[in-house]
Scaffold this motif. Structure first.
Motif, PDB file in Angstrom:
ATOM      1  N   ARG A 272       0.827  -1.219   0.000  1.00  0.00           N
ATOM      2  CA  ARG A 272       0.000   0.000   0.000  1.00  0.00           C
ATOM      3  C   ARG A 272       0.859   1.266   0.000  1.00  0.00           C
ATOM      4  O   ARG A 272       0.584   2.202  -0.726  1.00  0.00           O
ATOM      5  N   ASN A 273       1.875   1.303   0.815  1.00  0.00           N
ATOM      6  CA  ASN A 273       2.718   2.493   0.909  1.00  0.00           C
ATOM      7  C   ASN A 273       4.099   2.290   0.275  1.00  0.00           C
ATOM      8  O   ASN A 273       5.056   2.963   0.656  1.00  0.00           O
ATOM      9  N   TYR A 274       4.184   1.356  -0.660  1.00  0.00           N
ATOM     10  CA  TYR A 274       5.479   1.052  -1.290  1.00  0.00           C
ATOM     11  C   TYR A 274       5.529   1.710  -2.663  1.00  0.00           C
ATOM     12  O   TYR A 274       4.929   1.208  -3.623  1.00  0.00           O
TER      13      TYR A 274
ATOM     14  N   TYR B 160       9.805  -4.219   7.176  1.00  0.00           N
ATOM     15  CA  TYR B 160       9.850  -3.613   5.842  1.00  0.00           C
ATOM     16  C   TYR B 160      10.447  -2.218   5.971  1.00  0.00           C
ATOM     17  O   TYR B 160       9.865  -1.361   6.638  1.00  0.00           O
ATOM     18  N   HIS B 161      11.587  -2.010   5.330  1.00  0.00           N
ATOM     19  CA  HIS B 161      12.362  -0.770   5.508  1.00  0.00           C
ATOM     20  C   HIS B 161      11.606   0.470   5.070  1.00  0.00           C
ATOM     21  O   HIS B 161      11.814   1.547   5.604  1.00  0.00           O
ATOM     22  N   TYR B 162      10.738   0.311   4.071  1.00  0.00           N
ATOM     23  CA  TYR B 162      10.051   1.471   3.500  1.00  0.00           C
ATOM     24  C   TYR B 162       8.758   1.826   4.253  1.00  0.00           C
ATOM     25  O   TYR B 162       8.096   2.795   3.897  1.00  0.00           O
ATOM     26  N   LEU B 163       8.422   1.038   5.266  1.00  0.00           N
ATOM     27  CA  LEU B 163       7.200   1.307   6.031  1.00  0.00           C
ATOM     28  C   LEU B 163       7.549   1.914   7.388  1.00  0.00           C
ATOM     29  O   LEU B 163       8.627   1.694   7.932  1.00  0.00           O
TER      30      LEU B 163
ATOM     31  N   ARG C 127       3.012   1.056  10.635  1.00  0.00           N
ATOM     32  CA  ARG C 127       2.569   0.193   9.527  1.00  0.00           C
ATOM     33  C   ARG C 127       3.183  -1.209   9.648  1.00  0.00           C
ATOM     34  O   ARG C 127       2.531  -2.200   9.354  1.00  0.00           O
TER      35      ARG C 127
ATOM     36  N   LYS D 183       9.883   6.108   8.998  1.00  0.00           N
ATOM     37  CA  LYS D 183      10.174   4.852   8.304  1.00  0.00           C
ATOM     38  C   LYS D 183      11.203   4.045   9.091  1.00  0.00           C
ATOM     39  O   LYS D 183      12.112   4.624   9.696  1.00  0.00           O
TER      40      LYS D 183
ATOM     41  N   THR E 186      11.959 -10.579   6.088  1.00  0.00           N
ATOM     42  CA  THR E 186      10.573 -10.642   6.550  1.00  0.00           C
ATOM     43  C   THR E 186       9.923 -11.977   6.192  1.00  0.00           C
ATOM     44  O   THR E 186       8.893 -12.320   6.764  1.00  0.00           O
TER      45      THR E 186
ATOM     46  N   PHE F 252      14.867  -8.035   3.499  1.00  0.00           N
ATOM     47  CA  PHE F 252      14.449  -7.536   4.816  1.00  0.00           C
ATOM     48  C   PHE F 252      14.291  -8.682   5.823  1.00  0.00           C
ATOM     49  O   PHE F 252      13.952  -8.443   6.969  1.00  0.00           O
TER      50      PHE F 252
END
Lengths: 270, 299
Positions: free
Chosen positions: A17-19, B86-89, B93, B125, A97, A95
């Motif tokens: 969503r925010n990527y 997640y690095h960009y979040l 989030r 972030k 994840t 990451f």
């Protein structure tokens, strides 16, 4: 079970969503497919010599020829959604994840199945876009026959199989390599190497097996559409006789990739 | 006390390297269980197996007395090796993703962010966080939904001294709430302050496990001093209840046999005309006991 599925979809939505990179790649893919076709259309319509007021290549963007022209052209851009697949999947490894999602409670199957579903969803989305592009070009140009029949529309399905095959290869490479840049490099390198093998194998050594290599077999589902009127009926019937085999082997490859990707992710250390 | 985690002959091979060799122990409910060992002893490998990111080469384990599953892991807050986000979040989030995976309410996110002092930076972030902040966010993720079991692998990595003290206090507080905490660390002084039970690994082999007192068998001695240290030494060396005496600068270390208390020793010296200027019961540190156990032939 149903709520688990929607829960999984929600997590994947939260990841993208925010990527920004995801949205840029998605927009580039969505914009390039019709734009690239327009460039080819413009070239065939305006830049080639005309015969009796018509392009020497005929009307490749009119119905029904457009159903094979647009999927063929779009097939040259499969690397765009492949970059998206590689980026999203290797992010999980970069990451770490992919480990955290499992540590937090997902099963390994759940993790890998949603990735396979994402590839399927992206393939369906791009295929729909290609189908809409066909319709748009068909109506924009001189139309010979508006009503499509299976013989024309099947090329949309062939494009779906071709794209799914390429994206599964991208997913497989991403799973094995785990690094975005290297995965993309290997993906492109393989495309080039396979084409090289196909050209050399077919033209120099007259080997038929090169037609059944992982990418070539689905490339052959949509033959080059330009100048079709110059093809002999023997050449056309040769392709018609083989298309079911190409399709079967292409689908078999996809199933093999899915099987291996699932097995690899479920059985090995993360 | 029932076992939260039971390991039965867990082995792990990486090619020819045997990272774990038939490790078996149980983690009692409500304990703070330290997994100790030098670097490369197999602590993280062991935690990787029980959190399903590594496949055991042999043996099996049970969570809550049952075959392990994803549903069990949802009831366990785990921090393994590095903070994985997640690095960009943003922090919020990222924790939203954790909450959805763990089936925990999103409303709990603000609580854990405040607890770990990250609330003010909740919308930054992850890639902008310092190492210590990343570690605190990972611990916040573990605490989402108030799980009954926590698994921490080197939880104080990257933290400054005050951060280390805060995490130590947090672990003690969580333990007082009845949570079971499994803690892998090589910071023995920190572990000593919080653990009730330990398992000691060396080159993939379990060399001891159980309560801290029983597993480590920490040595006790009396530290004494007087104006005339030589007279004191001479008196103590005549006592049956003294095992040995070691000089230690201005003090004497008196290793007692069973039954010699500080009161008895003080009285004895006083009755023999020696006034003690210093008397203290001391115990070998976890570090000393650990080094004793892990040195060649120590166990």
């Amino acid at each position: 079970m149903r709520s688990e599925f929607f829960n999984t979809l929600k997590v994947e939505w939260l990841k993208v969503r925010n990527y920004r990179t995801f949205w840029i790649l998605l927009v580039v893919t969505a914009a390039c497919m019709p734009a690239f076709n327009y460039v080819i259309y413009d070239f065939t319509d305006n830049s080639l010599p005309k015969f009796n007021g018509q392009s020497i290549l005929g009307n490749p963007f009119s119905f029904p020829a457009v159903w094979r022209t647009v999927p063929y052209n779009s097939g040259l851009l499969v690397f765009l959604p492949a970059i998206l697949v590689i980026t999203l999947f290797t992010n999980e490894f970069s990451f770490r994840t992919h480990r955290q999602n499992i540590i937090d409670g997902w099963s390994r199957s759940r993790f890998i199945h949603i990735k396979l579903l994402e590839v399927l969803a992206l393939t369906i989305g791009v295929t729909i876009l290609v189908a809409l592009t066909c319709v748009c070009f068909g109506f924009l140009t001189k139309t010979l026959s508006v009503r499509p029949h299976w013989n024309d529309v099947r090329f949309i399905f062939y494009f779906f199989v071709e794209l799914l095959n390429y994206l599964m290869i991208a997913l497989l490479i991403a799973l094995l390599v785990r690094r975005a840049g290297l995965s993309m490099g290997i993906f492109f390198l393989y495309m080039i190497i396979e084409q090289f093998v196909v050209v050399i194998g077919r033209n120099k050594y007259k080997k038929d097996w090169v037609d059944y290599l992982p990418e070539e077999v689905t490339d052959r589902l949509i033959p080059q559409p330009f100048g079709r009127q110059m093809m002999t009926s023997a050449q056309i019937s040769l392709w018609e006789n083989h298309v079911a085999l190409y399709l079967s082997i292409g689908i078999l490859y996809v199933l093999l990739y899915i099987f291996f990707i699932r097995w690899k992710f479920r059985k090995t250390d993360l | 006390m029932s076992a939260i985690l039971s390991l039965d002959k867990i082995s792990k091979h990486f090619g020819s390297v045997k990272a774990l060799r038939e490790v078996s122990f149980e983690v009692p409910e409500g304990s703070v269980f330290g997994i100790l060992g030098p670097n490369g002893s197999g602590k993280t490998t062991l935690l990787g197996i029980v959190t399903d990111v590594l496949r055991a080469s042999g043996g099996h384990f049970l969570w809550f007395g049952q075959k392990p599953s994803g549903d069990h892991r949802k009831q366990i807050g785990s921090l393994l090796e590095t903070p994985n986000f997640y690095h960009y979040l943003s922090a919020r989030r990222n924790l939203e993703i954790t909450a959805v995976i763990k089936d925990k309410p999103k409303g709990d996110i603000d609580r854990v962010l405040k607890l770990l002092k990250l609330y003010e930076r909740r919308d930054s972030k992850f890639q902008t966080y310092s190492l210590g902040m990343k570690q605190r966010l990972a611990i916040a993720g573990c605490l989402l939904g108030n799980p009954p079991v926590l698994v921490f692998d080197e939880p104080t990595n990257g933290l400054d001294p005050s951060g280390i003290a805060e995490i130590r206090e947090l672990i003690i507080e969580l333990s007082q709430q009845g949570k079971t905490i499994i803690l892998a660390s090589h910071l023995l002084a920190e572990v000593e302050k919080v653990c009730t039970h330990v398992a000691i690994l060396q080159q993939g082999v379990l060399i001891r496990s159980g309560s801290v007192a029983s597993a480590l068998n920490q040595e006790e001695w009396l530290e004494v001093s007087a104006t005339d240290l030589q007279a004191l030494h001479s008196l103590l060396s005549r006592l049956d209840k003294v095992e040995k005496i070691l000089p230690a600068g201005e003090f004497l270390r008196v290793f007692p046999k069973e039954g010699l208390t500080t009161v008895m020793l003080n009285r004895l010296c006083f009755e023999n005309g020696i006034i003690l200027s210093h008397l203290r019961l001391k115990k070998s540190s976890l570090e000393t006991a650990f080094i004793e156990l892990t040195k060649p032939g120590g166990n």
